[in-house]
Scaffold this motif. Sequence first.
Motif, mmCIF file in Angstrom:
data_model
loop_
_atom_site.group_PDB
_atom_site.id
_atom_site.type_symbol
_atom_site.label_atom_id
_atom_site.label_comp_id
_atom_site.label_asym_id
_atom_site.label_seq_id
_atom_site.Cartn_x
_atom_site.Cartn_y
_atom_site.Cartn_z
ATOM 1 N N ARG A 375 0.817 -1.215 0.000
ATOM 2 C CA ARG A 375 0.000 0.000 0.000
ATOM 3 C C ARG A 375 0.854 1.270 0.000
ATOM 4 O O ARG A 375 0.742 2.129 0.876
ATOM 5 N N LEU A 376 1.709 1.381 -0.961
ATOM 6 C CA LEU A 376 2.532 2.586 -1.097
ATOM 7 C C LEU A 376 1.714 3.702 -1.736
ATOM 8 O O LEU A 376 1.046 3.477 -2.750
ATOM 9 N N PRO A 377 1.749 4.895 -1.175
ATOM 10 C CA PRO A 377 0.990 6.003 -1.776
ATOM 11 C C PRO A 377 1.630 6.469 -3.071
ATOM 12 O O PRO A 377 2.826 6.306 -3.281
ATOM 13 N N SER A 378 0.817 7.054 -3.933
ATOM 14 C CA SER A 378 1.309 7.559 -5.220
ATOM 15 C C SER A 378 0.756 8.955 -5.448
ATOM 16 O O SER A 378 -0.445 9.184 -5.318
ATOM 17 N N GLY A 379 1.675 9.866 -5.778
ATOM 18 C CA GLY A 379 1.241 11.243 -6.030
ATOM 19 C C GLY A 379 0.965 11.538 -7.482
ATOM 20 O O GLY A 379 0.515 12.627 -7.837
ATOM 21 N N GLY A 380 1.257 10.575 -8.369
ATOM 22 C CA GLY A 380 0.992 10.795 -9.782
ATOM 23 C C GLY A 380 1.997 11.687 -10.476
ATOM 24 O O GLY A 380 1.749 12.171 -11.579
ATOM 25 N N ASN A 381 3.170 11.943 -9.860
ATOM 26 C CA ASN A 381 4.158 12.845 -10.440
ATOM 27 C C ASN A 381 5.334 12.118 -11.079
ATOM 28 O O ASN A 381 6.182 12.756 -11.699
ATOM 29 N N GLY A 382 5.425 10.791 -10.897
ATOM 30 C CA GLY A 382 6.579 10.067 -11.390
ATOM 31 C C GLY A 382 6.706 10.102 -12.894
ATOM 32 O O GLY A 382 7.754 10.476 -13.441
ATOM 33 N N LEU A 383 5.663 9.689 -13.606
ATOM 34 C CA LEU A 383 5.718 9.688 -15.073
ATOM 35 C C LEU A 383 5.898 11.097 -15.625
ATOM 36 O O LEU A 383 6.637 11.302 -16.594
ATOM 37 N N LEU A 384 5.220 12.067 -15.008
ATOM 38 C CA LEU A 384 5.361 13.451 -15.455
ATOM 39 C C LEU A 384 6.795 13.940 -15.306
ATOM 40 O O LEU A 384 7.352 14.586 -16.201
ATOM 41 N N GLY A 385 7.415 13.625 -14.174
ATOM 42 C CA GLY A 385 8.803 14.033 -13.961
ATOM 43 C C GLY A 385 9.752 13.385 -14.945
ATOM 44 O O GLY A 385 10.675 14.031 -15.459
ATOM 45 N N MET A 386 9.550 12.075 -15.238
ATOM 46 C CA MET A 386 10.404 11.404 -16.218
ATOM 47 C C MET A 386 10.271 12.050 -17.596
ATOM 48 O O MET A 386 11.273 12.271 -18.291
ATOM 49 N N ARG A 387 9.040 12.323 -17.987
ATOM 50 C CA ARG A 387 8.819 12.947 -19.297
ATOM 51 C C ARG A 387 9.487 14.321 -19.370
ATOM 52 O O ARG A 387 10.105 14.679 -20.384
ATOM 53 N N GLU A 388 9.372 15.108 -18.326
ATOM 54 C CA GLU A 388 9.981 16.437 -18.316
ATOM 55 C C GLU A 388 11.495 16.347 -18.449
ATOM 56 O O GLU A 388 12.116 17.130 -19.177
ATOM 57 N N ARG A 389 12.098 15.409 -17.735
ATOM 58 C CA ARG A 389 13.554 15.266 -17.806
ATOM 59 C C ARG A 389 14.002 14.915 -19.227
ATOM 60 O O ARG A 389 14.948 15.492 -19.763
ATOM 61 N N VAL A 390 13.333 13.928 -19.831
ATOM 62 C CA VAL A 390 13.765 13.439 -21.145
ATOM 63 C C VAL A 390 13.519 14.482 -22.231
ATOM 64 O O VAL A 390 14.395 14.763 -23.061
ATOM 65 N N THR A 391 12.333 15.068 -22.251
ATOM 66 C CA THR A 391 12.021 16.049 -23.295
ATOM 67 C C THR A 391 12.866 17.305 -23.159
ATOM 68 O O THR A 391 13.122 17.982 -24.153
ATOM 69 N N ALA A 392 13.305 17.642 -21.942
ATOM 70 C CA ALA A 392 14.170 18.813 -21.764
ATOM 71 C C ALA A 392 15.499 18.643 -22.482
ATOM 72 O O ALA A 392 16.151 19.635 -22.850
ATOM 73 N N LEU A 393 15.917 17.385 -22.698
ATOM 74 C CA LEU A 393 17.171 17.120 -23.403
ATOM 75 C C LEU A 393 16.946 16.840 -24.881
ATOM 76 O O LEU A 393 17.881 16.444 -25.585
ATOM 77 N N GLY A 394 15.716 17.028 -25.357
ATOM 78 C CA GLY A 394 15.433 16.784 -26.762
ATOM 79 C C GLY A 394 15.193 15.323 -27.087
ATOM 80 O O GLY A 394 15.273 14.926 -28.252
ATOM 81 N N GLY A 395 14.905 14.505 -26.069
ATOM 82 C CA GLY A 395 14.685 13.085 -26.292
ATOM 83 C C GLY A 395 13.216 12.741 -26.392
ATOM 84 O O GLY A 395 12.336 13.606 -26.359
ATOM 85 N N GLY A 396 12.939 11.449 -26.499
ATOM 86 C CA GLY A 396 11.573 10.965 -26.583
ATOM 87 C C GLY A 396 11.259 10.058 -25.410
ATOM 88 O O GLY A 396 12.117 9.303 -24.926
#
Length: 417
Positions: A375-396
Amino acid sequence: MSTTGEYVPGNRLWWWPRRRSVVLDAVLAAVSAVECLIEGVYFAERTGVSVGVTSLFGLLVGAALLFRRRWPVAVVLLSIAVTPAQMGFLLGMVGLYTLAASDVPRRITAVLVGMSVAGTLIATFLKSGQGYDGSLAATVVTSVLAAVGVNAPPVLLGMYVGARRRLVESLRERADGLERELSLLAEKASERAERARMEERTRIAREMHDVVAHRVSLMVVHAAALEAVALKDPQKAAVNAGMLGDMGRQALNELRQMLGVLRTPPVAAPVSVPVATPLLVLGDGDEDGPCLEELEVLVEESRAVGMLVDFTVEGAKRPVAALVETTVYRVVQEALTNVHKHAPGAKAQVRLAYREDEVAVLVLNGPPDGGSDVRLPSGGNGLLGMRERVTALGGGFAAGATGEGGFRVSALVPARS
């Protein structure tokens, strides 16, 4: 100008820009009226016309100077019309000055000045020729000098004042324009600074999530395992307790590192217009940030809590940008954390591929196998943070559920970002 015609500070009264202009024109009109009145009496004596008629006419002609700002052309034409009667000297001079200083087209001004000069020349010539026994040449020279001397000074002065007024207005408009531009630049700079602060807050929140969530998730998993075996297998419980303590210390060390960066005083820099540059960079390209060599350790941490993880590396290992290594590490870290949270007991695969100009990573897990639910809580920010990191470098970046009930996370990052 107010609707009642009364003077209102900051507004124009009819055609006068300010109260003192009204007083000046009224005084000039009064003096001109008195002058024309006296000249009208002399004109009546010379011509035998009724003194009352010429006096009234002179008063009206002289008072016309009150309208010099509103109708300068009409005032000059009136002064030219009464020139043969040797009337309106002040009216003509002030009218020419006002005409030259106004915004009347220069062609009209030149024509009216020429008419005034010609009228003055003719009137002076006729007056000089009466009872004068001198030569005609002397009379002409005297008339020309008189005409130029009467008309040239007010015209030249008016042209100077008009040019100066237009220059001042141009400079004032330019200053107002610069002030508006500076105000606009200040607003844009404020917006950029606010946007930079928001981006920095988002970056810090993402870093806190990536660094802390993984450690805490593993600690919760270990705590659940410790609770399950505490009575059945004390030796295994002791091992799990040691791992739990190690992970807690690692989490505290990483928190101290981030707090140390946040508390570091900024380097003094010259004061300038704020620009949208990040204030802090936590784990993004820092020399002390995680690198791809540490992925094996990251995978072992997940294996230590019972997760079956298959880790493979494809392609020849080679140096890549530090920011790329940190980004790929964080993607794998967050993906494994999500497996702990949402798919307990599931098998996972981590694949790292070195390509010619990019680095690719894939984290794939199967469906949960019915393991214990921590029962680990989830804030829903993990996927968003990964996407932001990758797209900031011009990746997919791509993430989504698989047809077998599992989940897939993949990222492709340029090697030299």
